[in-house]
Design an enzyme around this catalytic site. Structure first.
Site, short mmCIF file in Angstrom:
data_model
loop_
_atom_site.label_atom_id
_atom_site.label_comp_id
_atom_site.label_asym_id
_atom_site.label_seq_id
_atom_site.Cartn_x
_atom_site.Cartn_y
_atom_site.Cartn_z
N GLY A 14 0.82 -1.21 0.00
CA GLY A 14 0.00 0.00 0.00
C GLY A 14 0.84 1.25 0.00
O GLY A 14 0.64 2.15 0.82
N SER A 15 1.77 1.34 -0.96
CA SER A 15 2.81 2.40 -0.88
C SER A 15 2.72 3.45 -1.97
O SER A 15 3.70 4.13 -2.26
CB SER A 15 4.19 1.75 -0.90
OG SER A 15 4.30 0.76 -1.90
N THR A 16 1.55 3.64 -2.56
CA THR A 16 1.43 4.67 -3.58
C THR A 16 1.08 6.03 -3.00
O THR A 16 1.11 7.04 -3.71
CB THR A 16 0.36 4.29 -4.62
OG1 THR A 16 -0.90 4.09 -3.95
CG2 THR A 16 0.75 3.02 -5.36
N ILE A 19 1.53 7.19 4.39
CA ILE A 19 2.66 6.67 5.16
C ILE A 19 3.47 5.68 4.32
O ILE A 19 4.70 5.66 4.38
CB ILE A 19 2.16 6.01 6.46
CG1 ILE A 19 1.59 7.07 7.42
CG2 ILE A 19 3.28 5.24 7.14
CD1 ILE A 19 0.88 6.49 8.62
N SER A 139 -1.70 1.20 14.83
CA SER A 139 -2.26 2.53 15.11
C SER A 139 -2.46 2.69 16.60
O SER A 139 -2.63 1.70 17.33
CB SER A 139 -3.61 2.68 14.40
OG SER A 139 -4.30 3.83 14.83
N TYR A 152 -12.19 -0.81 12.76
CA TYR A 152 -10.80 -0.43 12.48
C TYR A 152 -9.92 -0.71 13.69
O TYR A 152 -8.84 -1.33 13.56
CB TYR A 152 -10.74 1.05 12.11
CG TYR A 152 -9.35 1.60 11.92
CD1 TYR A 152 -8.60 1.28 10.80
CD2 TYR A 152 -8.78 2.46 12.87
CE1 TYR A 152 -7.33 1.80 10.61
CE2 TYR A 152 -7.50 2.98 12.69
CZ TYR A 152 -6.77 2.64 11.57
OH TYR A 152 -5.52 3.14 11.40
#
Length: 262
Positions: A14-16, A19, A139, A152
């Site tokens: 998930g690096s597009t 963070i 988180s 979440y």
């Protein structure tokens, strides 16, 4: 302290954006070879282009890692990784009584099982080589379960359980496993969540985010949202040679939101 990742192969899921992108950029700046992951070719190409010259050491992988099939395809394409950053995640406020079973399942598959599957795939190779790092991006909501995002918080608590348990399972192998706990962070997702307040008040995004932190996370000591780069700095440290004695930990970058001295 000079942190370097020369010749290290890094996967940041998930690096597009957010963070994940800041973390990938930090690894590239420190000499790593990095896999940039997103769900569309457009988002992956845009992220690599945004990296400029640093993007030459980046490789894109398009796939939905919230599915077993997506994880299997990634492992088949890139079978050996030295550092795995399980950053992929979804979030969003929703009242407990309005959350359908399908959303609980989606949050669990994306936020938890993506990291479980990839850790299971890549940890044996790390053990065989005698060195590796696995980082779960959890988180502060794992500890302070938000009443408007219980699903979440549940998924982020699960990540802490997996991280701690896997660290114990890999004891003495040279493979360290840790979790990083960001607090409110000014990512693109948070900016999108606050855009109506920005338009309504005419205040800057940074000020609206700070007001949100004060109002919704009153225990914050920082009194503002962190930047994505500030969170990425902790991820890079936890992944470094210098963090050799740090494993099984929940490393907070929460601005003091979690009100505990431990």
């Amino acid at each position: 302290m000079h942190i370097q990742f020369t010749n290290r192969r890094v996967l940041v899921t998930g690096s597009t954006a957010g963070i994940g992108f800041a973390t990938a950029k930090g690894f590239l700046a420190a000499g790593a070879q990095v896999i940039i992951n997103g769900r569309s070719q457009q988002s992956v190409d845009a992220a690599i282009a945004k990296l400029g010259d640093a993007g030459r050491a980046a490789t894109g992988f398009v796939g939905d890692l919230g599915t077993a099939e997506g994880c299997a395809a990634l492992v088949a394409a890139h079978p050996d990784i030295d550092i795995l950053v399980n950053n992929l995640g979804v979030f969003g406020p929703q009242d407990f009584f309005d959350i359908p079973d399908s959303e609980w399942e989606r949050f669990f598959q994306v936020n938890v099982m993506s990291g479980v599957r990839l850790s299971k795939a890549y940890a044996p190779g790390m053990v065989e080589r005698g060195w590796g790092r696995i980082v779960f991006i959890s988180s502060e909501s794992a500890v302070n379960i938000p009443s408007d995002m219980i699903h979440y918080g549940f998924s982020k608590t699960a990540q802490l359980a997996v991280s701690r348990g896997l660290a114990k399972r890999l004891a003495g192998t040279g493979v360290n496993v840790n979790a990083v706990l960001p607090g409110p962070t000014l990512s693109e997702g948070v900016a999108d969540m606050l855009k109506e307040d920005v338009a309504r008040t005419g205040s800057s995004l940074e000020q609206v985010a700070a007001d949100f932190v004060v109002a919704q996370r009153g225990s914050s000591i920082l009194r503002r949202a962190a930047s994505v780069e500030e969170v990425a700095n902790m991820v890079l440290y936890a992944s470094s040679e210098q963090a050799a004695a740090t494993t099984g930990a929940a490393l907070r970058v929460d601005g003091g939101v979690i009100d505990t001295i431990v």
